[in-house]
Write a protein that holds these residues in place. Structure first.
Motif, PDB file in Angstrom:
ATOM      1  N   ALA A  65       0.936  -1.294  -0.055  1.00  0.00           N
ATOM      2  CA  ALA A  65       0.053  -0.030  -0.011  1.00  0.00           C
ATOM      3  C   ALA A  65       0.808   1.212   0.183  1.00  0.00           C
ATOM      4  CB  ALA A  65      -1.037   0.003   1.426  1.00  0.00           C
ATOM      5  N   LEU A  66       2.021   1.235   0.893  1.00  0.00           N
ATOM      6  CA  LEU A  66       2.967   2.613   0.736  1.00  0.00           C
ATOM      7  C   LEU A  66       3.586   2.575  -0.482  1.00  0.00           C
ATOM      8  CD1 LEU A  66       4.298   4.535   2.235  1.00  0.00           C
ATOM      9  CD2 LEU A  66       6.197   2.863   2.904  1.00  0.00           C
ATOM     10  N   ARG A  67       3.818   1.709  -1.087  1.00  0.00           N
ATOM     11  CA  ARG A  67       4.676   1.743  -2.728  1.00  0.00           C
ATOM     12  C   ARG A  67       3.323   2.478  -3.462  1.00  0.00           C
ATOM     13  NH1 ARG A  67       8.910   3.685  -4.939  1.00  0.00           N
ATOM     14  NH2 ARG A  67       9.221   2.671  -7.149  1.00  0.00           N
ATOM     15  N   LEU A  68       2.292   1.691  -3.267  1.00  0.00           N
ATOM     16  CA  LEU A  68       1.310   2.035  -4.573  1.00  0.00           C
ATOM     17  C   LEU A  68       0.677   3.454  -4.349  1.00  0.00           C
ATOM     18  CD1 LEU A  68      -0.909  -1.102  -4.684  1.00  0.00           C
ATOM     19  CD2 LEU A  68       0.601  -0.145  -6.403  1.00  0.00           C
ATOM     20  N   TRP A  69       0.744   4.105  -3.042  1.00  0.00           N
ATOM     21  CA  TRP A  69       0.279   5.100  -2.754  1.00  0.00           C
ATOM     22  C   TRP A  69       1.215   6.059  -2.895  1.00  0.00           C
ATOM     23  CZ3 TRP A  69       2.659   8.467   1.066  1.00  0.00           C
ATOM     24  CH2 TRP A  69       1.879   9.628   1.372  1.00  0.00           C
ATOM     25  N   LEU A  70       2.430   6.004  -3.135  1.00  0.00           N
ATOM     26  CA  LEU A  70       3.488   6.931  -3.433  1.00  0.00           C
ATOM     27  C   LEU A  70       3.522   7.170  -5.080  1.00  0.00           C
ATOM     28  CD1 LEU A  70       6.527   6.177  -1.245  1.00  0.00           C
ATOM     29  CD2 LEU A  70       5.364   8.194  -1.468  1.00  0.00           C
ATOM     30  N   ARG A  71       3.416   5.918  -5.649  1.00  0.00           N
ATOM     31  CA  ARG A  71       3.220   5.737  -7.107  1.00  0.00           C
ATOM     32  C   ARG A  71       2.219   6.558  -7.647  1.00  0.00           C
ATOM     33  NH1 ARG A  71       6.230   2.341 -10.027  1.00  0.00           N
ATOM     34  NH2 ARG A  71       4.759   2.368 -11.570  1.00  0.00           N
ATOM     35  N   HIS A  72       1.128   6.806  -6.802  1.00  0.00           N
ATOM     36  CA  HIS A  72      -0.128   7.557  -7.421  1.00  0.00           C
ATOM     37  C   HIS A  72      -0.267   8.633  -6.719  1.00  0.00           C
ATOM     38  CE1 HIS A  72      -0.845   3.148  -8.701  1.00  0.00           C
ATOM     39  NE2 HIS A  72      -1.322   3.803  -9.714  1.00  0.00           N
ATOM     40  N   GLN A  73       0.685   9.215  -5.925  1.00  0.00           N
ATOM     41  CA  GLN A  73       0.389  10.488  -5.057  1.00  0.00           C
ATOM     42  C   GLN A  73       0.505  11.658  -6.147  1.00  0.00           C
ATOM     43  OE1 GLN A  73       3.203  11.697  -2.304  1.00  0.00           O
ATOM     44  NE2 GLN A  73       1.543  12.180  -0.731  1.00  0.00           N
ATOM     45  N   THR A  74      -0.745  12.284  -6.146  1.00  0.00           N
ATOM     46  CA  THR A  74      -0.682  13.400  -7.302  1.00  0.00           C
ATOM     47  C   THR A  74      -1.405  14.753  -6.649  1.00  0.00           C
ATOM     48  OG1 THR A  74      -0.601  11.895  -9.008  1.00  0.00           O
ATOM     49  CG2 THR A  74      -0.943  14.135  -9.619  1.00  0.00           C
ATOM     50  N   PRO A  75      -0.800  15.770  -6.486  1.00  0.00           N
ATOM     51  CA  PRO A  75       0.623  15.919  -6.773  1.00  0.00           C
ATOM     52  C   PRO A  75       1.592  15.513  -5.563  1.00  0.00           C
ATOM     53  CG  PRO A  75      -0.353  17.999  -5.438  1.00  0.00           C
ATOM     54  CD  PRO A  75      -1.332  16.797  -5.776  1.00  0.00           C
ATOM     55  N   LEU A  76       2.805  15.350  -5.569  1.00  0.00           N
ATOM     56  CA  LEU A  76       3.646  14.774  -4.828  1.00  0.00           C
ATOM     57  C   LEU A  76       3.816  15.786  -3.127  1.00  0.00           C
ATOM     58  CD1 LEU A  76       6.899  13.621  -6.591  1.00  0.00           C
ATOM     59  CD2 LEU A  76       4.780  12.167  -5.573  1.00  0.00           C
ATOM     60  N   ASP A  77       3.479  15.090  -2.379  1.00  0.00           N
ATOM     61  CA  ASP A  77       3.600  15.821  -1.039  1.00  0.00           C
ATOM     62  C   ASP A  77       4.638  15.207   0.157  1.00  0.00           C
ATOM     63  OD1 ASP A  77       2.910  17.348   1.040  1.00  0.00           O
ATOM     64  OD2 ASP A  77       0.998  16.847   1.350  1.00  0.00           O
ATOM     65  N   PRO A  78       5.874  15.809  -0.264  1.00  0.00           N
ATOM     66  CA  PRO A  78       6.856  15.304   0.522  1.00  0.00           C
ATOM     67  C   PRO A  78       6.619  15.431   2.030  1.00  0.00           C
ATOM     68  CG  PRO A  78       7.596  16.649  -1.089  1.00  0.00           C
ATOM     69  CD  PRO A  78       6.268  16.809  -0.813  1.00  0.00           C
ATOM     70  N   GLN A  79       5.846  16.352   2.727  1.00  0.00           N
ATOM     71  CA  GLN A  79       5.341  16.439   3.863  1.00  0.00           C
ATOM     72  C   GLN A  79       4.721  15.132   4.500  1.00  0.00           C
ATOM     73  OE1 GLN A  79       5.874  18.969   6.125  1.00  0.00           O
ATOM     74  NE2 GLN A  79       7.166  20.282   4.475  1.00  0.00           N
ATOM     75  N   THR A  80       3.920  14.452   3.595  1.00  0.00           N
ATOM     76  CA  THR A  80       3.270  13.310   4.180  1.00  0.00           C
ATOM     77  C   THR A  80       4.143  11.957   4.371  1.00  0.00           C
ATOM     78  OG1 THR A  80       2.238  12.826   1.774  1.00  0.00           O
ATOM     79  CG2 THR A  80       1.133  14.192   3.263  1.00  0.00           C
ATOM     80  N   TRP A  81       5.452  12.116   3.674  1.00  0.00           N
ATOM     81  CA  TRP A  81       5.873  10.672   3.561  1.00  0.00           C
ATOM     82  C   TRP A  81       6.527  10.140   4.805  1.00  0.00           C
ATOM     83  CZ3 TRP A  81       9.552  12.467  -0.882  1.00  0.00           C
ATOM     84  CH2 TRP A  81       8.951  12.916  -2.205  1.00  0.00           C
ATOM     85  N   LEU A  82       6.976  11.129   5.526  1.00  0.00           N
ATOM     86  CA  LEU A  82       7.523  10.659   7.094  1.00  0.00           C
ATOM     87  C   LEU A  82       6.068   9.965   7.830  1.00  0.00           C
ATOM     88  CD1 LEU A  82       9.322  10.117   9.229  1.00  0.00           C
ATOM     89  CD2 LEU A  82       9.126  12.366   9.918  1.00  0.00           C
ATOM     90  N   PRO A  83       4.897  10.560   7.915  1.00  0.00           N
ATOM     91  CA  PRO A  83       3.654  10.181   8.666  1.00  0.00           C
ATOM     92  C   PRO A  83       3.222   8.893   8.033  1.00  0.00           C
ATOM     93  CG  PRO A  83       3.519  12.514   8.110  1.00  0.00           C
ATOM     94  CD  PRO A  83       4.671  12.126   7.511  1.00  0.00           C
ATOM     95  N   ALA A  84       3.477   8.754   6.768  1.00  0.00           N
ATOM     96  CA  ALA A  84       2.931   7.487   5.960  1.00  0.00           C
ATOM     97  C   ALA A  84       3.970   6.348   6.468  1.00  0.00           C
ATOM     98  CB  ALA A  84       3.001   7.731   4.562  1.00  0.00           C
ATOM     99  N   ALA A  85       5.328   6.638   6.370  1.00  0.00           N
ATOM    100  CA  ALA A  85       6.209   5.711   6.810  1.00  0.00           C
ATOM    101  C   ALA A  85       5.790   5.243   8.122  1.00  0.00           C
ATOM    102  CB  ALA A  85       7.608   6.081   6.455  1.00  0.00           C
TER     103      ALA A  85
END
Length: 274
Positions: A65-85
């Motif tokens: 789910a993490l990988r798919l979410w990143l591949r389809h995140q539009t627009p990219l939001d780097p602020q959400t990467w750490l909370p998602a991880a």
């Protein structure tokens, strides 16, 4: 990422470094965590192994789910990467590692050694995943440059705010694909506060100007929160946004940079490239 030609030359190396960290925290480390959890299940299970393997389903689902979410995140939001991880490693640890370690501690010391080592490694991988997610965002956004306004990124910018007595003021500007937004929150005591949210679509934004607030007067009003609470800005850089309906003053740390970011994003929107 959707970048114009001028921005590509500036951001190519930055994006390459960020992409390496993204691959680590969204592919390599979640896969390693799945392997470690599988080994833990094998070690602590005393009966039929296949029912125990069902414990690994949330671990695998979270990683995918993490990988798919990143591949389809539009627009990219780097602020959400750490909370998602952080969410993913939490699911992985709580699904297998923590329960299995609890089961192992009820056995003999010999039976505990293997799972304990794997449990420790799971925590190491979890921390490394969160660190990599933080570094991915940092590599892309730090330091801020005007060319980021031409990238398909959700940009969160700091607003100058201060603590005055027991009242804590927090604020931020978010540059979206088709608008600029800002939020101002005044925290009063425990659980109390006032919040103002403003959103200005680019179709209504007429002008963005960098300004410098003078030393005299030392403070000047810059926004009014619900309840009639007026916030004041200290001397320093600010931006002046003019729309078809209203004008806003926002104190920022670097007025020229914020202005350039917003202008680039609006220009990209006007050309229909986002």
């Amino acid at each position: 990422m959707s970048l114009d030609e001028a921005a590509k030359a500036v951001l190519r190396e930055r994006w390459s470094r960020s992409q390496r960290h993204i691959t680590v925290f969204s592919v390599a480390l979640p896969a390693l965590q799945l392997l470690l959890c599988t080994m833990i299940v094998v070690l602590v299970d005393d009966g039929d192994i296949w029912p125990a393997m069902l414990l690994l389903v949330p671990v695998a689902v979270a990683a995918v789910a993490l990988r798919l979410w990143l591949r389809h995140q539009t627009p990219l939001d780097p602020q959400t990467w750490l909370p998602a991880a952080f969410l993913v490693v939490g699911v992985q640890l709580l699904s297998v590692a923590v329960p299995a370690c609890g089961i192992a501690t009820s056995g003999t010391s010999d039976a505990l050694t293997g799972p304990a080592v794997l449990f420790f490694l799971c925590w190491v991988v979890a921390v490394a995943t969160c660190v990599s997610a933080h570094l991915a965002g940092r590599a892309l956004l730090t330091p801020l440059v005007a060319e980021l306004g031409s990238a398909d990124l959700r940009l969160t910018l700091a607003v100058r705010a201060a603590v005055t007595g027991p009242e804590l003021v927090s604020a931020r500007i978010v540059v979206e694909r088709d608008r600029v937004e800002w939020t101002v929150r005044l925290q009063v005591g425990r659980g109390g506060g006032r919040q103002l949210d403003v959103s200005v679509p680019f179709r209504e934004l007429l002008q963005v100007m960098p300004v410098t607030l003078p030393v005299v007067p030392a403070l000047r009003p810059w926004t009014v929160l619900p309840g009639g609470i007026t916030l004041y800005a200290q001397a320093g850089p600010a931006i002046l946004l003019t729309s078809t309906h209203e004008q806003w003053l926002i104190p920022v740390h670097d007025a020229d940079l914020v202005t350039a970011l917003i202008r680039r994003r609006q220009a990209l929107w006007l050309r229909g490239n986002l």
